[in-house]
Design a protein around this motif. Structure first.
Motif, mmCIF file in Angstrom:
data_model
loop_
_atom_site.group_PDB
_atom_site.id
_atom_site.type_symbol
_atom_site.label_atom_id
_atom_site.label_comp_id
_atom_site.label_asym_id
_atom_site.label_seq_id
_atom_site.Cartn_x
_atom_site.Cartn_y
_atom_site.Cartn_z
ATOM 1 N N MET A 1 0.661 -1.167 -0.136
ATOM 2 C CA MET A 1 0.104 -0.464 0.331
ATOM 3 C C MET A 1 1.395 1.116 0.045
ATOM 4 N N THR A 2 0.720 2.266 -0.809
ATOM 5 C CA THR A 2 0.792 3.339 -0.747
ATOM 6 C C THR A 2 0.686 3.816 0.583
ATOM 7 N N ALA A 3 2.156 4.946 1.169
ATOM 8 C CA ALA A 3 1.810 5.645 2.020
ATOM 9 C C ALA A 3 1.173 7.067 1.613
ATOM 10 N N PRO A 4 0.294 7.759 2.260
ATOM 11 C CA PRO A 4 -0.444 8.778 2.184
ATOM 12 C C PRO A 4 0.592 10.410 2.352
ATOM 13 N N THR A 5 0.194 10.985 0.824
ATOM 14 C CA THR A 5 1.295 11.861 1.086
ATOM 15 C C THR A 5 0.374 12.903 0.945
ATOM 16 N N VAL A 6 0.920 14.333 1.391
ATOM 17 C CA VAL A 6 0.083 15.798 1.642
ATOM 18 C C VAL A 6 0.800 16.755 -0.080
ATOM 19 N N TYR A 7 0.645 17.377 -0.690
ATOM 20 C CA TYR A 7 0.942 18.441 -1.313
ATOM 21 C C TYR A 7 0.714 19.760 -1.264
ATOM 22 N N LEU A 8 1.885 20.815 -1.067
ATOM 23 C CA LEU A 8 1.280 21.906 -1.657
ATOM 24 C C LEU A 8 0.488 22.468 -2.725
ATOM 25 N N ALA A 9 -0.173 22.714 -2.826
ATOM 26 C CA ALA A 9 -1.208 23.137 -3.673
ATOM 27 C C ALA A 9 -1.308 24.921 -4.527
ATOM 28 N N SER A 10 -0.974 25.278 -3.894
ATOM 29 C CA SER A 10 -1.115 26.748 -4.186
ATOM 30 C C SER A 10 -0.535 27.628 -2.900
ATOM 31 N N VAL A 11 -0.929 28.878 -3.556
ATOM 32 C CA VAL A 11 -0.036 29.647 -2.034
ATOM 33 C C VAL A 11 -0.710 30.990 -2.534
ATOM 34 N N GLY A 12 -1.109 32.388 -1.684
ATOM 35 C CA GLY A 12 -2.239 33.210 -2.673
ATOM 36 C C GLY A 12 -1.918 34.233 -1.098
ATOM 37 N N THR A 13 -1.538 34.689 -1.023
ATOM 38 C CA THR A 13 -1.080 35.999 0.015
ATOM 39 C C THR A 13 -1.983 38.241 -0.279
ATOM 40 N N CYS A 14 -2.019 39.094 0.955
ATOM 41 C CA CYS A 14 -2.110 39.928 0.813
ATOM 42 C C CYS A 14 -1.620 40.602 1.289
ATOM 43 N N LEU A 15 -1.190 42.217 1.532
ATOM 44 C CA LEU A 15 -1.057 43.258 2.203
ATOM 45 C C LEU A 15 -1.373 44.176 1.946
ATOM 46 N N TYR A 80 -16.567 24.802 -2.119
ATOM 47 C CA TYR A 80 -17.069 23.922 -1.885
ATOM 48 C C TYR A 80 -16.080 22.832 -1.949
ATOM 49 N N ASP A 81 -14.912 22.758 -2.846
ATOM 50 C CA ASP A 81 -13.999 21.960 -2.624
ATOM 51 C C ASP A 81 -12.940 21.813 -1.313
ATOM 52 N N ILE A 82 -12.867 22.641 -0.868
ATOM 53 C CA ILE A 82 -12.299 22.584 0.865
ATOM 54 C C ILE A 82 -13.749 21.537 1.627
ATOM 55 N N ASP A 83 -12.498 21.101 2.423
ATOM 56 C CA ASP A 83 -12.824 19.704 3.737
ATOM 57 C C ASP A 83 -12.622 20.318 5.097
ATOM 58 N N CYS A 84 -11.875 21.139 4.904
ATOM 59 C CA CYS A 84 -11.147 21.906 6.622
ATOM 60 C C CYS A 84 -10.640 23.338 6.140
ATOM 61 N N VAL A 85 -10.874 24.540 7.122
ATOM 62 C CA VAL A 85 -10.248 25.298 7.383
ATOM 63 C C VAL A 85 -8.884 25.405 8.400
ATOM 64 N N VAL A 86 -8.366 25.598 8.724
ATOM 65 C CA VAL A 86 -7.465 25.773 10.079
ATOM 66 C C VAL A 86 -6.912 27.244 10.035
ATOM 67 N N LEU A 134 -4.521 16.041 9.139
ATOM 68 C CA LEU A 134 -5.513 15.912 8.737
ATOM 69 C C LEU A 134 -5.750 15.096 7.339
ATOM 70 N N LEU A 135 -5.021 15.635 6.732
ATOM 71 C CA LEU A 135 -4.705 14.767 5.176
ATOM 72 C C LEU A 135 -4.147 13.284 5.454
ATOM 73 N N LEU A 136 -3.289 13.263 6.248
ATOM 74 C CA LEU A 136 -2.512 11.754 6.349
ATOM 75 C C LEU A 136 -3.865 11.043 7.177
ATOM 76 N N CYS A 140 -9.193 14.219 5.323
ATOM 77 C CA CYS A 140 -10.176 15.303 4.594
ATOM 78 C C CYS A 140 -8.902 15.061 2.852
ATOM 79 N N ARG A 141 -9.445 15.867 2.353
ATOM 80 C CA ARG A 141 -8.869 15.619 0.710
ATOM 81 C C ARG A 141 -7.996 17.032 0.771
ATOM 82 N N THR A 142 -8.807 18.131 0.514
ATOM 83 C CA THR A 142 -8.568 19.077 0.646
ATOM 84 C C THR A 142 -8.654 20.096 1.799
ATOM 85 N N VAL A 143 -7.351 20.727 1.894
ATOM 86 C CA VAL A 143 -7.787 21.829 3.295
ATOM 87 C C VAL A 143 -6.888 22.865 3.309
#
Length: 341
Positions: A1-15, A80-86, A134-136, A140-143
């Motif tokens: 079985m493949t070990a679970p993996t977590v990816y950095l999908a994107s980053v957004g910022t605001c100043l 609606y794609d987001i499963d959790c917010v931290v 949570l992902l591991l 959740c699938r997307t946080v």
């Protein structure tokens, strides 16, 4: 079985607002411009508060929602794609409701778990750690992970500049406001996955006096003579470089990496001068340094996301990156290791 993996999908910022340079700051609050350049090393920062009038122009929820919206757009995801917010912050808009819930409401996110962590510079990494856990665990699938601070609301705007000591004026030069967000997922987005290999957080403040205190004044003591923000700058200068190196080596030992394997290093962002010094003393001399604090100010939990955004702009092809953050309030060292295949 493949070990679970977590990816950095994107980053957004605001100043928030336009950058405030040292010349402008000197006119507004009376700091010495050359002292600001030499002692702190920051050349710019952004404020959510108009220092000239005291008017609050942006709340933390305002800029956090903007950063989060940009992260979602970058990942081509809908709310609606987001499963959790931290969220990690040291300066929530209110004690209640939690700012994370105000942000979720603005984004149109509902019926998902939300978490808000009360923490300083390490809070962004702690929030990433919670999301990764949570992902591991497969919960959740997307946080959506958010970090940000509005430090300017703790700064007085109605005072005689000549009545303030250097220890008080340093806060105007050192700090800024900002927010950042990242989408973490169980699957790579767009086929080009940056894997979050490890996240570590360690409280190391046993028996140590706090290096920074941010007060929350209630109605009964709102007119106290105490300053809202204070720090032991000498203790921070002495302690942070050592904690940064400790976390760097702990991450590498945990993953079995050598210092020469690191292509990008994201050091703690305290001030332009201190971050340059820490960068120079850190291991992995050939790794490219990602420093942003000199131009944006110390905006706390936004900084790791601002560094990650700059990392993504520079990162092409396979490689490894290590990010380290240190919180001086009660001394927390934290770090993230990323790898792109």
């Amino acid at each position: 079985m493949t070990a679970p993996t977590v990816y950095l999908a994107s980053v957004g910022t605001c100043l928030p607002g336009d950058p405030v340079d040292n010349t402008t700051l000197a006119k507004l609050v009376g700091v010495d411009e050359s002292w600001a350049d030499l002692f702190i090393g920051n050349t710019g920062r952004h404020f959510a508060v108009d220092l000239a009038t005291g008017q609050v122009r942006h709340t933390l929820a305002d800029i956090a929602a903007t950063a989060a919206d940009r992260a979602l757009a970058e990942a081509a995801l809908e709310p609606y794609d987001i499963d959790c917010v931290v969220m990690g912050t040291a300066t929530p808009d209110q004690l209640m409701p939690a700012t994370v819930n105000l942000v979720a409401d603005r984004l149109g996110i509902d019926n998902v778990p939300t978490y808000q962590l009360q923490s300083g510079c390490a809070g962004a990494v702690q929030a990433l750690d919670v999301a990764r856990t949570l992902l591991l665990a497969g919960r959740c699938r997307t946080v959506l992970v958010i970090g940000g601070d509005v430090c300017a609301k703790h700064l007085e705007t109605d005072f005689d500049p000549g009545s303030r000591t250097s220890a008080e004026l340093v806060n105007y030069v050192l700090f800024g406001d900002g927010a950042g967000a990242a989408v973490l997922s169980a699957e790579p987005v767009g086929g080009d996955g940056i894997e979050i290999r490890q996240v570590l957080n360690r409280l190391v403040g046993l028996g140590r006096e706090p290096g920074q205190v941010i007060d929350w004044f209630g109605l009964g003591d709102r007119h106290s003579d105490r300053t809202a923000v204070s720090e032991d700058y000498k203790a921070i200068e002495e302690t942070v470089p050592a904690l940064a190196q400790q976390m760097f080596w702990e991450l590498l030992e945990d993953l079995g990496w050598a210092a020469d394997d690191v292509d990008f290093l994201l050091p703690p962002q305290l001030s332009g001068r201190m971050s340059d010094r820490i960068s120079a003393e850190m291991p992995a001399p050939d790794a490219r340094r990602i420093n942003v604090v000199r131009h944006v100010g110390n905006n706390g939990n936004a900084l790791p996301f601002l560094q990650l955004a700059e990392l993504l702009r520079q990162w092409e092809g396979p490689g490894r990156a290590v990010a380290v953050a240190v919180e001086s309030s009660k001394w927390i060292k934290s770090g993230i290791a990323l790898e792109r295949s």
